[in-house]
Design an enzyme around this catalytic site. Sequence first.
Site, PDB file in Angstrom:
ATOM      1  N   ASP A 141      94.267  45.283  98.507  1.00 20.60           N
ATOM      2  CA  ASP A 141      94.486  44.837  97.515  1.00 20.60           C
ATOM      3  C   ASP A 141      94.203  45.230  96.161  1.00 20.60           C
ATOM      4  OD1 ASP A 141      92.247  41.055  96.140  1.00 20.60           O
ATOM      5  OD2 ASP A 141      95.023  41.945  96.263  1.00 20.60           O
ATOM      6  N   ASN A 170      99.873  39.577  97.142  1.00 21.37           N
ATOM      7  CA  ASN A 170     100.022  40.266  96.167  1.00 21.37           C
ATOM      8  C   ASN A 170     101.838  40.099  96.593  1.00 21.37           C
ATOM      9  OD1 ASN A 170      97.605  40.744  95.030  1.00 21.37           O
ATOM     10  ND2 ASN A 170      98.391  39.479  94.686  1.00 21.37           N
TER      11      ASN A 170
HETATM   12  C1  LIG Z   1      92.509  46.408  87.743  1.00 19.74           C
HETATM   13  N1  LIG Z   1      92.325  46.466  88.854  1.00 19.74           N
HETATM   14  C2  LIG Z   1      91.319  46.434  89.745  1.00 19.74           C
HETATM   15  N2  LIG Z   1      91.977  46.036  90.927  1.00 19.74           N
HETATM   16  C3  LIG Z   1      93.366  45.825  90.838  1.00 19.74           C
HETATM   17  C4  LIG Z   1      94.387  45.458  91.610  1.00 19.74           C
HETATM   18  N3  LIG Z   1      94.320  44.045  91.568  1.00 19.74           N
HETATM   19  C5  LIG Z   1      95.651  44.039  90.944  1.00 19.74           C
HETATM   20  O1  LIG Z   1      95.985  44.140  90.480  1.00 19.74           O
HETATM   21  C6  LIG Z   1      95.957  42.003  91.398  1.00 19.74           C
HETATM   22  C7  LIG Z   1      96.650  41.466  90.011  1.00 19.74           C
HETATM   23  C8  LIG Z   1      96.758  40.478  90.422  1.00 19.74           C
HETATM   24  C9  LIG Z   1      98.105  39.907  88.228  1.00 19.74           C
HETATM   25  C10 LIG Z   1      97.608  40.360  87.168  1.00 19.74           C
HETATM   26  C11 LIG Z   1      98.653  39.390  86.341  1.00 19.74           C
HETATM   27  C12 LIG Z   1      98.847  38.572  86.389  1.00 19.74           C
HETATM   28  F1  LIG Z   1      99.467  38.074  84.920  1.00 19.74           F
HETATM   29  C13 LIG Z   1      98.780  38.181  87.690  1.00 19.74           C
HETATM   30  C14 LIG Z   1      98.644  38.815  88.672  1.00 19.74           C
HETATM   31  C15 LIG Z   1      97.130  39.264  91.173  1.00 19.74           C
HETATM   32  C16 LIG Z   1      95.747  40.123  92.170  1.00 19.74           C
HETATM   33  O2  LIG Z   1      95.351  39.265  93.541  1.00 19.74           O
HETATM   34  C17 LIG Z   1      95.693  41.480  91.842  1.00 19.74           C
HETATM   35  O3  LIG Z   1      95.184  41.663  93.109  1.00 19.74           O
HETATM   36  C18 LIG Z   1      93.366  46.075  89.252  1.00 19.74           C
HETATM   37 MG   LIG Z   2      95.285  40.554  94.326  1.00 24.44          MG
END
Ligand SMILES: Cn1cnc(CNC(=O)c2cc(-c3ccc(F)cc3)cc(O)c2O)c1
Ligand SMILES: [Mg+2]
Length: 214
Positions: A141, A170
């Site tokens: 994730d 995702n």
């Molecule tokens: C900063 N960072 C630290 N860990 C991570 C890794 N996770 C993701 O990126 C992640 C992103 C989204 C998401 C973001 C924007 C949007 F508009 C829609 C969905 C949903 C998730 O379930 C995720 O796991 C990012």
């Molecule tokens: Mg996620």
Amino acid sequence: MDQSKEQRILNSVSYNAVKGDPESVLDCIDKYCSQKEWAMNVGDEKGLILDNVVKEADPTTALELGTYCGYSAIRIARLLKPKAHLFSIEFNPEFVPIAKEIIEIAGLSDKVTILEGHAQDIIPQLKSKYDVDTLDFVFLDHWKERYAPDTILLEECGLLRKGSILLADNIIYPGAPEFLEYIRNHKRFECTNYPSHLEYMKVEDAMEKAVYLG
Ligand SMILES: Cn1cnc(CNC(=O)c2cc(-c3ccc(F)cc3)cc(O)c2O)c1
Ligand SMILES: [Mg+2]
């Protein structure tokens, strides 16, 4: 300095959740993130899929890539048998203390070890530094473009055994196309897709389970 969203989530949990009760912590985060501020927790709908796969795996040693606020770590750890343990890797130093505190409120600190750093740096240390033999369950994730390379790294490090279960969040949104291509085209994995929705939204998403065939 203004508080971060993640700090506000911790405040809400600290104020509203029942200490030592993982379900109440999960409910509090889901309530806050569906009513106040969206956040990228796996959420309640995909959380049920996660629960079922963890129950199927019944892992002794589990790994999570992407701790964030600790929501999925709590979902996983609350289902672990007495001697089982979850390692969770998070690279963002701002999230680590918040996740630790939320997991502590859930009463699950003994079952979860949060490792701060990049997965590609920590995975090769799991056997030598953290006394891991093989992983029974892995929840992916973290950065979506890291799913495929880190899966390859897990295999190269000898951390997967016949029957190890991977579950990836995702698959549709934000999407992990390279991972999907990799995992579905390699005979060493048996894949299952679980259609769902993006946490707290009506947007389509999915999870993918991949069983390592050895
Ligand atoms: C900063 N960072 C630290 N860990 C991570 C890794 N996770 C993701 O990126 C992640 C992103 C989204 C998401 C973001 C924007 C949007 F508009 C829609 C969905 C949903 C998730 O379930 C995720 O796991 C990012
Ligand atoms: Mg996620």
